[in-house]
Design an enzyme around this catalytic site. Structure first.
Site, mmCIF file in Angstrom:
data_model
loop_
_atom_site.group_PDB
_atom_site.id
_atom_site.type_symbol
_atom_site.label_atom_id
_atom_site.label_comp_id
_atom_site.label_asym_id
_atom_site.label_seq_id
_atom_site.Cartn_x
_atom_site.Cartn_y
_atom_site.Cartn_z
ATOM 1 N N GLU A 1 43.584 31.528 39.137
ATOM 2 C CA GLU A 1 43.120 31.257 40.485
ATOM 3 C C GLU A 1 41.597 31.278 40.396
ATOM 4 O OE1 GLU A 1 44.742 34.022 43.313
ATOM 5 O OE2 GLU A 1 43.597 33.102 44.940
ATOM 6 N N ARG B 1 51.132 42.787 31.097
ATOM 7 C CA ARG B 1 49.718 42.460 31.163
ATOM 8 C C ARG B 1 48.935 43.420 30.277
ATOM 9 N NH1 ARG B 1 48.418 41.397 36.289
ATOM 10 N NH2 ARG B 1 46.215 41.748 36.090
ATOM 11 N N LYS C 1 40.201 41.353 39.119
ATOM 12 C CA LYS C 1 39.091 40.559 39.638
ATOM 13 C C LYS C 1 38.495 41.181 40.889
ATOM 14 C CE LYS C 1 41.263 36.521 38.762
ATOM 15 N NZ LYS C 1 41.803 35.268 39.240
HETATM 16 P P1 ATP Z 1 43.619 39.712 38.754
HETATM 17 O O1 ATP Z 1 44.653 40.690 39.160
HETATM 18 O O2 ATP Z 1 42.565 40.269 37.885
HETATM 19 O O3 ATP Z 1 43.058 38.935 39.906
HETATM 20 P P2 ATP Z 1 45.363 37.592 38.357
HETATM 21 O O4 ATP Z 1 46.662 37.747 37.680
HETATM 22 O O5 ATP Z 1 45.375 37.502 39.819
HETATM 23 O O6 ATP Z 1 44.389 38.693 37.847
HETATM 24 P P3 ATP Z 1 44.980 34.863 37.823
HETATM 25 O O7 ATP Z 1 43.738 34.068 37.869
HETATM 26 O O8 ATP Z 1 45.988 34.599 38.861
HETATM 27 O O9 ATP Z 1 44.557 36.371 37.835
HETATM 28 O O10 ATP Z 1 45.642 34.833 36.386
HETATM 29 C C1 ATP Z 1 45.707 33.733 35.534
HETATM 30 C C2 ATP Z 1 46.680 34.050 34.437
HETATM 31 O O11 ATP Z 1 46.209 35.144 33.666
HETATM 32 C C3 ATP Z 1 48.030 34.447 34.993
HETATM 33 O O12 ATP Z 1 49.041 33.792 34.237
HETATM 34 C C4 ATP Z 1 48.078 35.923 34.796
HETATM 35 O O13 ATP Z 1 49.364 36.379 34.606
HETATM 36 C C5 ATP Z 1 47.207 36.115 33.544
HETATM 37 N N1 ATP Z 1 46.603 37.444 33.517
HETATM 38 C C6 ATP Z 1 45.814 37.992 34.452
HETATM 39 N N2 ATP Z 1 45.501 39.256 34.127
HETATM 40 C C7 ATP Z 1 46.093 39.503 32.943
HETATM 41 C C8 ATP Z 1 46.154 40.634 32.065
HETATM 42 N N3 ATP Z 1 45.517 41.773 32.355
HETATM 43 N N4 ATP Z 1 46.867 40.518 30.938
HETATM 44 C C9 ATP Z 1 47.497 39.377 30.620
HETATM 45 N N5 ATP Z 1 47.494 38.290 31.392
HETATM 46 C C10 ATP Z 1 46.802 38.340 32.539
HETATM 47 MG MG MG Z 2 46.232 36.123 41.002
#
Ligand code: ATP
Ligand code: MG
Length: 615
Positions: free
Chosen positions: A85, A320, A330
Site C-alpha cells: 500500500e 511476518r 508503517k
Molecule cells: P505495515 O503493517 O507496516 O503497514 P503492511 O502489511 O500494511 O505493513 P503493506 O504495504 O500492505 O504493508 O505490505 C505489502 C506486503 O508486504 C504485504 O504482502 C505484506 O504482507 C508484506 N509485509 C509487510 N510487513 C511485513 C513483515 N514484517 N514481514 C513480512 N512481510 C511483510
Molecule cells: Mg497494509
C-alpha cells in the site's frame, strides 16, 4: 529471548590480532545454500510439476476471463506479486516479502508483479509510490518479464471491481445495507454468538442495483450505505458475516482524483486483483489466514459467473518478520518521522530500506538475511544481530580496509626524527592480495585510540602501557615510556620509542614478538572527518510490547547516534559518494549523502566488526 546489554561508545575495540578481519563463524548463523526449501517452495514446485497452472492464458495485461480467453498460454510458469500500500516507506519486513516473491518467480520461470494496492484514497501519495519502486530495484529485483513490465495499480481495476460487484448483486450474492456503521457492528455478533441479519438483507436485486449505482454517482453521504456480500451472519468465521465490499468516501485519490466516491475494501479488491493479473500464488502474512475463505468465496463466485479465468490464485500465508530492537509498522515509523524522533525516513537508524541503505547496508546483505530467516507458519522474533551478521559477511568481502582513529590520543615517538616521514605499505584487503596495497604516511606524532593506552593496565591487557611493547600495524614495534597529563589528571599524550629494525614487511619485522597490534594515523597527515556512530534505535528488544499507546517512544535508545570528529588516513579524503570501507578494528563505514564537494565528509558506521550487544 536473550537479554541485551547496552554498551557505551565507542564499543570496546576487539583484540588486536590480524585475524580480527575475518568474520567469526557462528554455527547458529552459518551460511545456508543459495536457496533452502520451505513449505512455500514445496507448494510451488508441486504445482509446477503437476501443471496446475499450465493452461492459463495471458493477454499481456490484466483483465477478466474474456480478455485472456483467446490469448496464448501464459509464458510465466507462475505469477507472484508484491502488493504494498503506497502509504509509507518500505521497511525491513517488506524486504522479506520482496525477496520471497521475486525470487520464487525467477526460480520457477515466472513473473513477479509490483502492484500498488492503492484502494484507500486518503493515505496514499506519489512520493511513496516512487520510493517503493526505487527500493525494489535497489534490492536487485525487476518486475519485467520477457520484456514486459508488470507494474500495476489496484486503482486501475476500480471499473472491473464495480462491474463484478454488480454481477454479485444480480446473482443475489451482495446487497446494499443502509444501517449505520455502529448498527452493523452491533449486529455482527461475537466469537461465541452468531450475528443477526440486517433488515435490508433481502432487498430486491433491482433496488440494490439502483442504490449501488446511486452510491457511485455521489448521491449519498459517507456512511449512508455500504455494499455487503451476502454470506452467512452465523458463520464461526467473523470475516464471512456479510463483509463490506464498498464504502462511500468522498475523498480525492492520488491517481483517480474524484472519479470515484465509493472505494472497495481490501478483502474485495485483493483477491480480484490477483485473479485479474493471473497470479498463481498469492503470498501474505498470517493475519490474513482467516480471510482466506473470503478470498476464495469472492473469486469462486466470479469464476462461476464466467468473469474470472480458472484456475484461480491461491492464497498462502507465512509469518511476518519481527526484528528485535526495531519496529516494523508503517504507522509507528510515520510517527517517528513526524514527531522528529529521527531525522527522516532515511535516518540511518530507521528500519526502512532507505534508512538501511544510507547506513551502508547492502542489497546482498538483505537478500542473504531473507534467505537465512526463511519462511515459516509460526510468528517469531528474529534477532537484529542476524541481520547485522548478514551485512558483515557481505561487507567483509567487498570493502577495502582503512585506518581511522575515532577517539584520538597523541602518541609521540621520541627517538623518531621530527622532520622525518616515511610510507608504510598496507594491504587493501588481508585476504585479497589482488586488491593491492597502498601507502600510509608515518611520522613522529601519531593518533592512536584513547583506549589503546592504559596507565594501569587491567589483567590481560596487551596494548600500550608503561614498559610494554606493541606493533603499530604496518609500521614498527614501539615501547611505551610514559604519558603526559593535564591539570585534571587527564592523559593528553603518550610517549614511546621505536625500534628501527622492526618495520613490517622487512626482514627484521619478526625480531621482536609482541602480543598487541594497534592502528594509528599520522598527526600531520590525518584527514579530520565527521563520523557518526549508529546503534540500535530502541534499547529494548521488543519495543511496543506494552499496551500503552505511547510507551514505546520511551524505549528509544538515547545513545543510538553519536557524532565524533575522527582522524582518518589521508586517502579517505578522496572517498566517493556512498563508498564503503572497513575501518580496521572498528567496523564498516559508508560515506554519507551529506558529504558534499568541498565540505568535511561524513561517514556512517554501518555495523561494528562484531556483535557487541549479545554477550
Ligand atoms: P505495515 O503493517 O507496516 O503497514 P503492511 O502489511 O500494511 O505493513 P503493506 O504495504 O500492505 O504493508 O505490505 C505489502 C506486503 O508486504 C504485504 O504482502 C505484506 O504482507 C508484506 N509485509 C509487510 N510487513 C511485513 C513483515 N514484517 N514481514 C513480512 N512481510 C511483510
Ligand atoms: Mg497494509
Amino acid at each position: 529471548m536473550r537479554c541485551a546489554k547496552i554498551v557505551r561508545f565507542p564499543a570496546r575495540l576487539p583484540m588486536t590480532k590480524p585475524a580480527d578481519d575475518r568474520p567469526r563463524s557462528r554455527s547458529a548463523a552459518a551460511p545456508q545454500p543459495a536457496s533452502t526449501s520451505n513449505f512455500i517452495r514445496q507448494i510451488v514446485e508441486a504445482d509446477v510439476a503437476s501443471g496446475k497452472y499450465a493452461a492459463r492464458r495471458w493477454a499481456g495485461k490484466p483483465g477478466p476471463a474474456h480478455v485472456h480467453e483467446r490469448a496464448a498460454l501464459d509464458p510465466a510458469k507462475i505469477r507472484t506479486r508484491f502488493p504494498p500500500e503506497p502509504n509509507g516507506y518500505l521497511h525491513f519486513g517488506h524486504a522479506k516479502s520482496i525477496c520471497l516473491n521475486f525470487s520464487l518467480a525467477s526460480q520457477y520461470g515466472g513473473a513477479c508483479h509490483l502492484r500498488f494496492d492503492d484502494t484507500n484514497p486518503t493515505k496514499e501519495e506519489q512520493e511513496y509510490v516512487d520510493s517503493i519502486r526505487e527500493a525494489v530495484k535497489w534490492l536487485g529485483f525487476s518486475w519485467d518479464f520477457e520484456g514486459a513490465s508488470n507494474e500495476y495499480f489496484a486503482s486501475d481495476y476500480f471499473e472491473f471491481l464495480y462491474r463484478f460487484a454488480e454481477e454479485l448483486v444480480r446473482r443475489g450474492d451482495a446487497y446494499v445495507d443502509s444501517l449505520s456503521a455502529e448498527q452493523v457492528r452491533a449486529m455482527r455478533g461475537t466469537l461465541t454468538q452468531p450475528g443477526s441479519n440486517s433488515p435490508y438483507r433481502d432487498r430486491g436485486v433491482e433496488e440494490n442495483l439502483v442504490l449501488f449505482s446511486e452510491m457511485r454517482a455521489g448521491k449519498y453521504q459517507d456512511g449512508e450505505h455500504v455494499l455487503r456480500a451476502k454470506i452467512d451472519m452465523a458463520s464461526p468465521n467473523m470475516n464471512l458475516r456479510d463483509p463490506a465490499m464498498y464504502r462511500i468516501r468522498h475523498a480525492q485519490h492520488h491517481r483517480t482524483g474524484d472519479a470515484w466516491c465509493i472505494y472497495p475494501t481490501y478483502d474485495w479488491a485483493h483477491g480480484v486483483s490477483d485473479a485479474l493479473e493471473n497470479i498463481t500464488h498469492s503470498l501474505c502474512t498470517l493475519e490474513f489466514e482467516d480471510h482466506r475463505p473470503l478470498y476464495d468465496w469472492f473469486n469462486e463466485r466470479l469464476a462461476q459467473a464466467g468473469l474470472l479465468q480458472r484456475p484461480l490464485p491461491q492464497q498462502i500465508e507465512f509469518a511476518r518478520a519481527n526484528i528485535t530492537y526495531v519496529l516494523l509498522s508503517k504507522r509507528k515509523l510515520i510517527q517517528l518521522v513526524e514527531e522528529g524522533h529521527v531525522g527522516g525516513w532515511d535516518d540511518p537508524r530507521m528500519p526502512t530500506l532507505v534508512g538501511g541503505r544510507r547506513r551502508g547496508y547492502t542489497p546482498e546483505g538483505f537478500r542473504a538475511f531473507a534467505e537465512r530467516i526463511g519462511v515459516s507458519k509460526a510468528d517469531s522474533w528474529i534477532d537484529y544481530s542476524i541481520l547485522e551478521e548478514c551485512m558483515r559477511e557481505h561487507l567483509n568481502e567487498v570493502t577495502p580496509r582503512r585506518m581511522a582513529v575515532l577517539d584520538p590520543l597523541k602518541l609521540i615517538i621520541e627517538n623518531y626524527p621530527e622532520d622525518r616521514e616515511e610510507q608504510c605499505e598496507t594491504p587493501n584487503h588481508p585476504q585479497k592480495p589482488d586488491w593491492g596495497k597502498r601507502t600510509v604516511p608515518f611520522s613522529r606524532e601519531l593518533w592512536i585510540e584513547r583506549e589503546d593506552f592504559a596507565e594501569n593496565p587491567p589483567k590481560g591487557y596487551f596494548r600500550l602501557y608503561p614498559g610494554n611493547k606493541v606493533r603499530l600495524r604496518y609500521g614498527y614495534v614501539v615501547q611505551c615510556t610514559g604519558c603526559d597529563k593535564d591539570a585534571q589528571g587527564r592523559i593528553i599524550a603518550v610517549h614511546c620509542s621505536y625500534d628501527p629494525e622492526t618495520k613490517s614487511g622487512t626482514s627484521g619485522a619478526e625480531k621482536i614478538k609482541v602480543k598487541g597490534a594497534i592502528h594509528w594515523v599520522s598527526v600531520k597527515h590525518a584527514y579530520a572527518a565527521e563520523v557518526r556512530l549508529y546503534d540500535r534505535l530502541f534499547k529494548t528488544p521488543h519495543p511496543g510490547a506494552s499496551d500503552d499507546e505511547r510507551a514505546w517512544l520511551d524505549e528509544l535508545n538515547p545513545e543510538s547516534r553519536k557524532v565524533v570528529t575522527a582522524y582518518l588516513e589521508p586517502c579517505l579524503q578522496e572517498a566517493g559518494p556512498q563508498e564503503r570501507f572497513q575501518f580496521e578494528r572498528h567496523g564498516y563505514f559508508v560515506v554519507d549523502k551529506d558529504s558534499r564537494e568541498g565540505l568535511l565528509k561524513s561517514f556512517n558506521r554501518t555495523v561494528t566488526l562484531r556483535d557487541t550487544w549479545q554477550k
